[in-house]
Design an enzyme around this catalytic site. Structure first.
Site, short mmCIF file in Angstrom:
data_model
loop_
_atom_site.label_atom_id
_atom_site.label_comp_id
_atom_site.label_asym_id
_atom_site.label_seq_id
_atom_site.Cartn_x
_atom_site.Cartn_y
_atom_site.Cartn_z
N SER A 1 0.92 -1.40 0.14
CA SER A 1 0.06 0.21 0.20
C SER A 1 1.22 1.11 0.15
O SER A 1 0.28 2.60 -0.78
CB SER A 1 -0.74 0.11 1.49
OG SER A 1 -0.86 -0.15 2.56
N GLU B 1 -9.08 -9.66 3.93
CA GLU B 1 -9.73 -7.92 3.59
C GLU B 1 -10.78 -8.19 3.04
O GLU B 1 -10.85 -9.28 1.84
CB GLU B 1 -8.48 -7.81 2.76
CG GLU B 1 -8.65 -6.25 2.49
CD GLU B 1 -7.84 -5.31 1.55
OE1 GLU B 1 -6.11 -5.88 1.28
OE2 GLU B 1 -7.79 -4.53 1.33
N GLU C 1 -0.26 -12.13 -1.61
CA GLU C 1 -1.86 -12.75 -1.79
C GLU C 1 -1.84 -13.71 -2.47
O GLU C 1 -1.13 -14.06 -3.57
CB GLU C 1 -2.16 -11.41 -2.71
CG GLU C 1 -1.87 -10.40 -1.52
CD GLU C 1 -2.49 -8.61 -2.81
OE1 GLU C 1 -3.29 -8.84 -3.52
OE2 GLU C 1 -2.04 -7.57 -2.01
O1 KIV Z 1 -0.61 -3.49 1.66
C1 KIV Z 1 -0.99 -3.42 2.42
O2 KIV Z 1 -1.28 -2.06 3.57
C2 KIV Z 1 -1.56 -3.84 3.24
C3 KIV Z 1 -2.83 -4.11 4.20
C4 KIV Z 1 -3.96 -3.58 3.65
C5 KIV Z 1 -3.32 -5.62 4.96
O3 KIV Z 1 -1.98 -5.34 2.32
#
Ligand code: KIV
Length: 287
Positions: free
Chosen positions: A67, A204, A137
């Site tokens: 993220s 999620e 993932e």
């Molecule tokens: O990349 C991220 O921050 C995540 C979280 C939202 C679990 O995968």
């Protein structure tokens, strides 16, 4: 000339805030928290000061999430994030020497092409980035990679439900597994990840009832984000919980601060002081 060191320019990391030192968290200890019924607190961090502050606050897991792409780097999705980006930000986080377990996200295309490449890239996040574990993932399609990464000694966190690296295939960021067949599939994929050696799994963007069912069925902890209150732990993006993210805030986010307006106002006061020659004062000058 002797003088104060420039704020923020010191070669040495500032000392941690006073308080009893915490023992370093390990992946088996995170599993143990579930066994003891203690909820697990996880936040994202992409830089040294955020990692240091979250760690001083007592968080169990610091996730260097991909993220970083949308939160810090200005991308529309996590797809452009590279191994170099993840290594850069993981190093910044681990330089804070957090007691929390540091989990680094494996970015898009760093583990999908082959198991060998997945192992090599997981190894880089540990060896070069200093991560304690990696996250990737997907369900069934990643179990080969998970098994090999775990075999070489690297703890792996899984990630099911709304998996942002699959946003193109999912057709957007929306709640997953609303139907019965999808719920059964997600539950069986969670079990597969556990059987493959994952020490935990992020859930999620799924209905709360499914989050509860998966958490009940697994021995390893579930870490929820938009997956209801019954998960074994929760994760939020730091910039969301601090009120610092400038984009859309999803329903599952709770804001514990509103830093964006405070930061903007601080910049405005600074600019006004510079323009009016009120900054710096004599006390803030060297003679
Ligand atoms: O990349 C991220 O921050 C995540 C979280 C939202 C679990 O995968």
């Amino acid at each position: 000339m002797s003088g104060d060191p420039k704020p923020g320019s010191g070669a040495q990391a500032p000392p941690a805030a006073a308080g009893p030192p915490r023992a370093k968290r390990t992946a088996p200890q995170i599993v143990e928290l579930k066994r003891r019924g203690e909820p697990i607190a996880c936040v994202t961090a992409y830089d040294f000061p955020t990692a240091r502050l979250a760690d001083e606050a007592g968080v169990d897991i610091v996730l260097v999430g991909d993220s970083v792409g949308t939160v810090l780097l200005g991308y529309d999705s996590t797809l452009p994030v590279t191994m170099d980006d993840m290594l850069h930000h993981t190093r910044a986080v681990t330089r804070a020497r957090p007691s929390a377990l540091v989990v680094a996200d494996m970015p898009f295309m760093s583990y999908q092409v082959s198991v060998e490449q997945a192992v090599l890239n997981a190894g880089r996040l540990v060896q070069e980035g200093g991560a304690d574990a990696v996250k990737l993932e997907g369900g069934e399609r990643v179990t080969g990679a998970v098994r090999r990464i775990v075999e070489v000694g690297i703890p792996v966190m899984g990630h099911l439900g709304l998996t942002p690296q699959s946003v193109l295939a999912l057709g957007g960021y929306r709640v997953q597994a609303r139907g019965e067949a999808d719920q059964e599939r997600l539950l069986s994929e969670a079990k597969l990840l556990e059987a493959s050696g994952c020490f935990s799994v992020v859930l999620e963007g799924i209905p709360a009832r499914l989050g509860a069912a998966v958490s009940r069925e697994l021995q390893i902890p579930t870490i929820g984000i938009g997956a209801g209150p019954s998960c074994d732990g929760q994760v939020l993006v730091s910039h969301d919980l601090l009120g610092m993210f400038l984009g859309h805030t999803p329903k599952f986010v709770r804001r514990y601060a509103e830093l964006a307006p405070e930061i903007r106002a601080a910049y405005q006061r600074y600019i006004a002081d510079v323009k009016a020659r009120r900054f710096p004062s004599e006390r803030e000058s060297y003679y």
